[in-house]
Design an enzyme around this catalytic site. Sequence first.
Site, PDB file in Angstrom:
ATOM      1  N   GLY A 119      -7.845  -2.090  -3.693  1.00 35.43           N
ATOM      2  CA  GLY A 119      -7.160  -1.637  -2.487  1.00 35.43           C
ATOM      3  C   GLY A 119      -6.666  -0.210  -2.634  1.00 35.43           C
ATOM      4  N   LYS A 120      -6.138   0.343  -1.564  1.00 37.23           N
ATOM      5  CA  LYS A 120      -5.702   1.745  -1.594  1.00 37.23           C
ATOM      6  C   LYS A 120      -4.586   1.971  -2.601  1.00 37.23           C
ATOM      7  CE  LYS A 120      -7.176   2.564   3.173  1.00 37.23           C
ATOM      8  NZ  LYS A 120      -6.749   2.828   4.575  1.00 37.23           N
ATOM      9  N   MET A 121      -3.599   1.090  -2.601  1.00 35.62           N
ATOM     10  CA  MET A 121      -2.528   1.232  -3.588  1.00 35.62           C
ATOM     11  C   MET A 121      -3.016   0.848  -4.973  1.00 35.62           C
ATOM     12  SD  MET A 121       0.337   2.530  -2.640  1.00 35.62           S
ATOM     13  CE  MET A 121       1.445   1.925  -3.893  1.00 35.62           C
ATOM     14  N   THR A 171       3.768  -5.815  -3.190  1.00 37.24           N
ATOM     15  CA  THR A 171       3.383  -6.516  -1.969  1.00 37.24           C
ATOM     16  C   THR A 171       4.631  -7.026  -1.268  1.00 37.24           C
ATOM     17  OG1 THR A 171       1.397  -7.271  -3.123  1.00 37.24           O
ATOM     18  CG2 THR A 171       1.919  -8.352  -1.038  1.00 37.24           C
ATOM     19  N   THR A 172       4.761  -6.752   0.033  1.00 37.71           N
ATOM     20  CA  THR A 172       5.904  -7.246   0.787  1.00 37.71           C
ATOM     21  C   THR A 172       5.522  -8.516   1.530  1.00 37.71           C
ATOM     22  OG1 THR A 172       5.331  -5.796   2.649  1.00 37.71           O
ATOM     23  CG2 THR A 172       6.892  -4.942   1.037  1.00 37.71           C
ATOM     24  N   HIS A 203       3.939   2.157  10.337  1.00 37.07           N
ATOM     25  CA  HIS A 203       2.920   2.015   9.298  1.00 37.07           C
ATOM     26  C   HIS A 203       1.520   2.018   9.889  1.00 37.07           C
ATOM     27  CE1 HIS A 203       6.299   0.729   6.752  1.00 37.07           C
ATOM     28  NE2 HIS A 203       5.495   0.934   5.720  1.00 37.07           N
ATOM     29  N   LYS A 242      -1.522  -2.839   7.888  1.00 40.89           N
ATOM     30  CA  LYS A 242      -0.398  -3.538   7.259  1.00 40.89           C
ATOM     31  C   LYS A 242      -0.209  -4.881   7.955  1.00 40.89           C
ATOM     32  CE  LYS A 242       4.475  -3.049   5.968  1.00 40.89           C
ATOM     33  NZ  LYS A 242       4.208  -3.552   4.603  1.00 40.89           N
ATOM     34  N   GLY A 285       8.876  -4.664   4.382  1.00 39.69           N
ATOM     35  CA  GLY A 285       9.864  -5.067   3.396  1.00 39.69           C
ATOM     36  C   GLY A 285      10.938  -4.016   3.193  1.00 39.69           C
TER      37      GLY A 285
END
Length: 275
Positions: free
Chosen positions: A16-18, A109-110, A164, A168, A174
């Site tokens: 993923g991007k993060m 992760t939220t 965002h 998302k 969060g």
Amino acid sequence: MENEALIPVVVNGAAGKMGREVVKTVAQAEDMMLIGAVDHNPEVLGQDVGIVAGCGELEVPILNDLQSVLVLATQEKVQGVMVDFTHPDGVYENVRSAIAYGVRPVVGTTGLSPEQLDDLSEFAEKASTGALVIPNFSIGMVLLQQAALQASKYFDHVEIIELHHNQKADAPSGTAIKTAQMLAEMGKTYNPPSVQESEKLPGARGSIAEENIRIHSVRLPGLLAHQEVLFGSPGQVYTLRHDTSDRACYMPGVLLAIRKVTELKSLVYGLEKIL
């Protein structure tokens, strides 16, 4: 630094991007060693995570079985850390599995519910395993939240707007929920009514958090991660805003969390607790 002294790190959600940013950052950290990468995207399975992340070959393949990677982490002489940037639907089970294997989770992760956080906190304490749940890894966001707490002493009206990207999955963010919780803990109820409100469309006034704090969520392509906290009183509006323009801004916080979680024996929530 000898490999035996390095912190073994597993990245869950590595494609993923993060996740890709975390892979690059951990690979460059002198005191860490990337030992595992997990992702469920079938297009990247089996590929070298360094190639996928754009930082060169790391000889760590992307797998889709978190359990097997956690087992691998338990074979290291130094207790491992799992960094999780996945999806709200699976994060609870991911964190619980990591704790069960004695791998310390660092969670970006939220979407965890208060009940899930309480359960994970109890589980981590029983296992004497450190865990960090961080709604936002940005130092700038921590500073915004601290400024908001100071402002709350002088303003009785406050609303939060979080913006965002449209990929998302959870809302409110969060970070917004955490900001509202911090404000609610200041011992006052906000936004005393001056008129009987009526919503012509449900949700027009946003969601209501503790102590009558309103949170509004925006989702649009072109956005990354942004938050405003607006305070108002007769004749003035005080606005605090934090804008993220590059995910690299989260990486110093991620590295700090990986290092700090190795010192913990229980779950800690929020970056401000380890600064």
